[in-house]
Design a protein around this motif. Sequence first.
Motif, PDB file in Angstrom:
ATOM      1  N   ILE A 101      14.212  -3.473  -0.510  1.00 53.76           N
ATOM      2  CA  ILE A 101      13.021  -2.650  -0.713  1.00 53.76           C
ATOM      3  C   ILE A 101      13.389  -1.175  -0.738  1.00 53.76           C
ATOM      4  CG2 ILE A 101      10.713  -2.081   0.131  1.00 53.76           C
ATOM      5  CD1 ILE A 101      11.004  -4.997  -0.668  1.00 53.76           C
ATOM      6  N   ALA A 102      12.947  -0.473  -1.765  1.00 54.81           N
ATOM      7  CA  ALA A 102      13.189   0.968  -1.845  1.00 54.81           C
ATOM      8  C   ALA A 102      12.536   1.682  -0.671  1.00 54.81           C
ATOM      9  CB  ALA A 102      12.640   1.510  -3.165  1.00 54.81           C
ATOM     10  N   GLU A 103      13.176   2.717  -0.199  1.00 55.19           N
ATOM     11  CA  GLU A 103      12.705   3.397   1.012  1.00 55.19           C
ATOM     12  C   GLU A 103      11.306   3.950   0.862  1.00 55.19           C
ATOM     13  OE1 GLU A 103      14.111   7.007   4.042  1.00 55.19           O
ATOM     14  OE2 GLU A 103      15.304   6.500   2.275  1.00 55.19           O
ATOM     15  N   ASP A 104      10.963   4.460  -0.317  1.00 52.48           N
ATOM     16  CA  ASP A 104       9.657   5.083  -0.508  1.00 52.48           C
ATOM     17  C   ASP A 104       8.599   4.118  -1.030  1.00 52.48           C
ATOM     18  OD1 ASP A 104      10.713   7.407   0.356  1.00 52.48           O
ATOM     19  OD2 ASP A 104      10.828   8.388  -1.598  1.00 52.48           O
ATOM     20  N   ALA A 105       8.952   2.864  -1.228  1.00 48.66           N
ATOM     21  CA  ALA A 105       7.989   1.913  -1.767  1.00 48.66           C
ATOM     22  C   ALA A 105       6.849   1.686  -0.782  1.00 48.66           C
ATOM     23  CB  ALA A 105       8.678   0.587  -2.083  1.00 48.66           C
ATOM     24  N   ARG A 106       5.641   1.596  -1.327  1.00 43.98           N
ATOM     25  CA  ARG A 106       4.468   1.305  -0.514  1.00 43.98           C
ATOM     26  C   ARG A 106       3.797   0.065  -1.067  1.00 43.98           C
ATOM     27  NH1 ARG A 106       2.694   4.986   2.953  1.00 43.98           N
ATOM     28  NH2 ARG A 106       0.544   4.242   2.798  1.00 43.98           N
ATOM     29  N   ALA A 107       3.053  -0.639  -0.212  1.00 42.58           N
ATOM     30  CA  ALA A 107       2.421  -1.882  -0.638  1.00 42.58           C
ATOM     31  C   ALA A 107       1.106  -2.098   0.089  1.00 42.58           C
ATOM     32  CB  ALA A 107       3.356  -3.065  -0.401  1.00 42.58           C
ATOM     33  N   THR A 108       0.315  -2.966  -0.484  1.00 42.12           N
ATOM     34  CA  THR A 108      -0.914  -3.452   0.138  1.00 42.12           C
ATOM     35  C   THR A 108      -0.697  -4.912   0.497  1.00 42.12           C
ATOM     36  OG1 THR A 108      -2.306  -1.951  -1.160  1.00 42.12           O
ATOM     37  CG2 THR A 108      -3.377  -3.870  -0.183  1.00 42.12           C
ATOM     38  N   ALA A 109      -1.088  -5.283   1.705  1.00 38.39           N
ATOM     39  CA  ALA A 109      -0.890  -6.661   2.162  1.00 38.39           C
ATOM     40  C   ALA A 109      -2.162  -7.167   2.820  1.00 38.39           C
ATOM     41  CB  ALA A 109       0.273  -6.731   3.142  1.00 38.39           C
ATOM     42  N   ASP A 110      -2.361  -8.479   2.720  1.00 36.55           N
ATOM     43  CA  ASP A 110      -3.551  -9.112   3.281  1.00 36.55           C
ATOM     44  C   ASP A 110      -3.168 -10.131   4.353  1.00 36.55           C
ATOM     45  OD1 ASP A 110      -5.461  -7.880   1.495  1.00 36.55           O
ATOM     46  OD2 ASP A 110      -4.724  -9.219  -0.086  1.00 36.55           O
ATOM     47  N   PHE A 111      -3.840 -10.057   5.492  1.00 38.52           N
ATOM     48  CA  PHE A 111      -3.790 -11.128   6.485  1.00 38.52           C
ATOM     49  C   PHE A 111      -4.870 -12.131   6.081  1.00 38.52           C
ATOM     50  CE2 PHE A 111      -1.789  -7.720   8.840  1.00 38.52           C
ATOM     51  CZ  PHE A 111      -0.885  -8.363   9.677  1.00 38.52           C
ATOM     52  N   ASP A 351       0.477 -11.587   3.171  1.00 32.86           N
ATOM     53  CA  ASP A 351       0.988 -11.636   1.812  1.00 32.86           C
ATOM     54  C   ASP A 351       0.836 -10.287   1.140  1.00 32.86           C
ATOM     55  OD1 ASP A 351       1.529 -14.558   1.727  1.00 32.86           O
ATOM     56  OD2 ASP A 351      -0.648 -14.685   1.982  1.00 32.86           O
ATOM     57  N   LEU A 352       1.939  -9.812   0.555  1.00 33.37           N
ATOM     58  CA  LEU A 352       1.869  -8.602  -0.248  1.00 33.37           C
ATOM     59  C   LEU A 352       1.125  -8.897  -1.541  1.00 33.37           C
ATOM     60  CD1 LEU A 352       5.474  -7.071  -0.037  1.00 33.37           C
ATOM     61  CD2 LEU A 352       3.511  -6.582   1.413  1.00 33.37           C
ATOM     62  N   ARG A 353       0.360  -7.942  -2.001  1.00 41.49           N
ATOM     63  CA  ARG A 353      -0.277  -8.071  -3.302  1.00 41.49           C
ATOM     64  C   ARG A 353       0.779  -7.777  -4.359  1.00 41.49           C
ATOM     65  NH1 ARG A 353      -6.260  -5.248  -2.512  1.00 41.49           N
ATOM     66  NH2 ARG A 353      -6.956  -6.615  -0.792  1.00 41.49           N
ATOM     67  N   GLU A 354       1.130  -8.776  -5.135  1.00 43.75           N
ATOM     68  CA  GLU A 354       2.280  -8.679  -6.026  1.00 43.75           C
ATOM     69  C   GLU A 354       2.139  -7.557  -7.048  1.00 43.75           C
ATOM     70  OE1 GLU A 354       3.351 -12.340  -7.811  1.00 43.75           O
ATOM     71  OE2 GLU A 354       3.490 -13.422  -5.911  1.00 43.75           O
TER      72      GLU A 354
END
Length: 371
Positions: A101-111, A351-354
């Motif tokens: 994973i790139a250091e600056d990458a951001r993501a949205t994830a759902d429980f 789960d990350l939103r792909e």
Amino acid sequence: MTSPTSDEERRPQSVDVPLLHIGAAPEATTGGCGDSCGCGDREGGQGRDYGLDPLDCGLDPGLAELLQDAGLDPVQVEDVAHLAVEEDLAHGVDVTTVATIAEDARATADFTAREAGTVAGLRVAEAVLSVVCSDELEVERHAEDGDRVAQGQLLLTVRARTRDLLTAERSALNLLCRLSGIATATRAWTDALAGTDARVRDTRKTTPGLRALEKYAVRCGGGVNHRFALSDAALIKDNHVIAAGGVVQAFKQVRDALRESGAGDLPIEVEVDRLDQIEPVLGEGAELLLLDNFSPELTAEAVALVAGRAKLESSGRLTLDNARAYAETGVDYLAVGALTHSSPILDIGLDLREDAAEAEGQDAGRDGGGR
């Protein structure tokens, strides 16, 4: 049989429980099992005072306040979160995540709930994420502790640095799934007792270090808490009876010792395993009796014999199949240690939103995210 239907009824009520900072030594204790404990109210009790402000922690102030409103100590929750994460990292880094994973990458994830049940520990999961996230953490809440949730239901959406989300994932889920499993099991017992006056309550058979959280999960499932610690109340069991030379002798010794120490208001529960033990201890002033391994028929006899002179709690031989039979005898509590020592987890996933993760990863790569 009816069961709660509104969100407000499903959620646990705040109770006055001891707030304990891990590693802190108490300066004074008077005990107390919380407002929902069957041991009874004690006038003038000051509770524990550790000289700590429970809101004095590194968590977001709003999250800390929510935890405190639920009867949890934010400082303790933060400590548990740190312990869980430190155990997972073992003073190192998440080597897989750092490599992919790139250091600056951001993501949205759902429980998301992967099976139906009662959820507990959502704010605890947030606390784990907050101690890991090195950048801003955004949280969108879709459910509250104590809610009944369906399979596939969205519980929590979080946005943060992708590395942080993946590093915190297992620690957050371990606690959330464990607590939700306890709440789900407790809810099944609560539903089985619906329409009676009996309440299901827990014991001290909890995971070391997680007692406050696990007892909180019991409240989320509609149960009530017994004592939190050995100093909160006296519980005279079979080994105490043997050592003292009899159930009446044991009760007298505990009662007299508490009075002499100035703790005469502490509740005393007495375990009995025969009907003929009941009247003598009632005569000494016992107000709470634990009926150990009584059948439903013997329990009904005990209820008739006591005739409201003391609270009664059934213990041993209890299953979901016979819970209602015991409750309908008129006992006040069913003690179920399995709530905290044997409940299976509730399966919850993160789960990350792909689409978002891929887009953010690409953007991070174009911006030199490996820096």
